[in-house]
Design an enzyme around this catalytic site. Structure first.
Site, PDB file in Angstrom:
ATOM      1  N   ARG A  38      59.505  57.787  29.447  1.00  0.00           N
ATOM      2  CA  ARG A  38      58.109  58.208  29.397  1.00  0.00           C
ATOM      3  C   ARG A  38      57.865  58.887  28.054  1.00  0.00           C
ATOM      4  O   ARG A  38      58.677  59.710  27.609  1.00  0.00           O
ATOM      5  CB  ARG A  38      57.792  59.190  30.526  1.00  0.00           C
ATOM      6  CG  ARG A  38      57.563  58.540  31.871  1.00  0.00           C
ATOM      7  CD  ARG A  38      56.289  57.686  31.893  1.00  0.00           C
ATOM      8  NE  ARG A  38      56.038  57.083  33.181  1.00  0.00           N
ATOM      9  CZ  ARG A  38      56.450  55.857  33.535  1.00  0.00           C
ATOM     10  NH1 ARG A  38      57.131  55.102  32.695  1.00  0.00           N
ATOM     11  NH2 ARG A  38      56.147  55.374  34.728  1.00  0.00           N
ATOM     12  N   GLU A  85      49.434  57.074  25.868  1.00  0.00           N
ATOM     13  CA  GLU A  85      49.212  55.618  25.883  1.00  0.00           C
ATOM     14  C   GLU A  85      47.760  55.314  26.249  1.00  0.00           C
ATOM     15  O   GLU A  85      47.197  56.007  27.093  1.00  0.00           O
ATOM     16  CB  GLU A  85      50.146  54.966  26.906  1.00  0.00           C
ATOM     17  CG  GLU A  85      51.589  55.076  26.476  1.00  0.00           C
ATOM     18  CD  GLU A  85      52.570  54.439  27.446  1.00  0.00           C
ATOM     19  OE1 GLU A  85      52.137  53.708  28.351  1.00  0.00           O
ATOM     20  OE2 GLU A  85      53.762  54.692  27.289  1.00  0.00           O
ATOM     21  N   HIS A 114      55.184  49.268  25.962  1.00  0.00           N
ATOM     22  CA  HIS A 114      55.587  49.610  27.341  1.00  0.00           C
ATOM     23  C   HIS A 114      55.930  48.357  28.164  1.00  0.00           C
ATOM     24  O   HIS A 114      55.271  48.054  29.162  1.00  0.00           O
ATOM     25  CB  HIS A 114      54.486  50.426  28.037  1.00  0.00           C
ATOM     26  CG  HIS A 114      55.005  51.258  29.178  1.00  0.00           C
ATOM     27  ND1 HIS A 114      54.444  52.460  29.542  1.00  0.00           N
ATOM     28  CD2 HIS A 114      56.028  51.055  30.038  1.00  0.00           C
ATOM     29  CE1 HIS A 114      55.107  52.961  30.587  1.00  0.00           C
ATOM     30  NE2 HIS A 114      56.060  52.115  30.908  1.00  0.00           N
TER      31      HIS A 114
HETATM   32  C1  DGY Z   1      57.736  52.133  35.617  1.00  0.00           C
HETATM   33  O1  DGY Z   1      57.970  51.342  36.548  1.00  0.00           O
HETATM   34  O2  DGY Z   1      57.635  53.338  35.781  1.00  0.00           O
HETATM   35  C2  DGY Z   1      57.597  51.583  34.268  1.00  0.00           C
HETATM   36  O3  DGY Z   1      57.290  52.463  33.296  1.00  0.00           O
HETATM   37  C3  DGY Z   1      56.820  50.317  34.234  1.00  0.00           C
HETATM   38  O4  DGY Z   1      57.869  49.413  34.244  1.00  0.00           O
END
Ligand code: DGY
Length: 315
Positions: A230, A259, A277
């Site tokens: 993240r 984002e 992402h």
């Molecule tokens: C998630 O699943 O949390 C991702 O960031 C998207 O794949």
């Protein structure tokens, strides 16, 4: 007829499953207007599920994230209203670990930069000192967050001859450490020892800006950062400085603090590889994620236990 509000189009199999229990599925165009009646919500991570949204959804019984990350959901607000929150562990582990390695290799060997140079007509034949990157064999991969994805990343490290050290909330059983060839470290040790530091922790109040200016300064000179977890784990403004003035040699990022915005300083730097992402973005993986979200909705709406409630284990 239970209403299911989904902010993403669900695949055929998921629709069939939900229609099998008579659900009325309202997709990306209709989900917001359907909140008042919805008993289930499938929210992309771009939708904040907070107390204000829950106010508009008095009949909600489940928030089924089609992602493993659930930091966009206020779990306390859901718990206060007896709403179950589920996510999608396991089904995206391998795809995300693959992408982490793809990004790590691309970053350390500066591959996108080399490709851009070739497309710009700058490749003039084999040049001994051209397009040089870093080595991996014999170097240390530091993993922060040894959940499912962190462990899958560690498993691949042996193939590249890298040593693995790790830190985070969970200490693995010694047997598993041996199998992975992973040695535990404190956060400070990890910063000092890693030639490549890869982040795999969820975003929580404790991990926000885990890599702040001070931590970045303590990283090994000439090391690389990879983040497929993240964005807010890293202070992006401080990262720009660490990439410009040292100690970092480069960074590979798949996630960002705000984002879809990307810090303008990152866009200007030559030693950064930036992806939009895409950690889990394979056709099969995304289908499995959507199916698991639908199966969680199906379970809760038919009075069964959710398959993957949040809090059911490490990431
Ligand atoms: C998630 O699943 O949390 C991702 O960031 C998207 O794949």
């Amino acid at each position: 007829m239970p209403v299911v509000a989904t902010t993403l189009p669900l695949p055929e199999g998921a629709l069939r499953l939900l229609e099998g229990i008579g659900a009325d599925v309202r997709g990306p165009e209709g989900w917001a207007g359907a909140l008042g009646e919805a008993e289930a919500l499938v929210p992309l991570l771009t939708v904040r599920v907070d107390a204000a949204l829950l106010e508009r959804a008095p009949r909600l019984r489940i928030v089924a994230c089609p992602t493993v990350g659930h930091d966009h959901v206020d779990r306390a607000a859901c718990a206060a209203r007896g709403i179950v929150v589920t996510n999608t562990p396991d089904v995206l582990t391998e795809a995300t670990a693959d992408l982490t390695w793809a990004l790590l290799l691309a970053t350390v060997r500066a591959l996108p930069q080399a490709e851009r140079s070739l497309r710009a007509g700058e490749f003039r034949g084999w040049g001994f000192w051209d397009y040089l990157g870093g080595d991996l064999a014999g170097r240390t991969l530091g993993i922060f967050g040894m959940g499912r994805i962190g462990r899958a990343v560690a498993r691949r490290a042996g193939a590249f001859g890298m040593r693995v050290r790790y830190a985070g909330r969970t200490r693995l059983p010694e047997e598993e450490e041996r199998a992975l060839g992973a040695e535990p470290a404190s956060w400070d040790e990890l910063l000092a020892a890693s030639d490549v530091l890869s982040l795999h922790a969820p975003l929580t109040p404790d991990t926000r800006h885990l890599l702040d200016r001070d931590a970045l300064r303590r990283m090994r000179p000439g090391s690389y950062l990879v983040n497929t977890a993240r964005g807010p784990l890293v202070d992006e403004a401080a990262l720009v400085e660490a990439l410009r003035d040292g100690p970092l040699a480069g960074a590979g990022l798949d996630v960002y603090e705000r984002e879809p915005e990307v810090h303008p300083g990152l866009l200007e730097l030559p030693n950064v590889v930036l992806l939009p992402h895409v950690g889990s973005a394979t056709r099969d993986t995304r289908t499995r994620m959507a199916m698991l979200a639908a199966r969680n909705v199906h379970a809760v709406l038919t009075g069964a236990a959710p398959l993957t409630p949040v809090g059911g284990g490490p990431r």
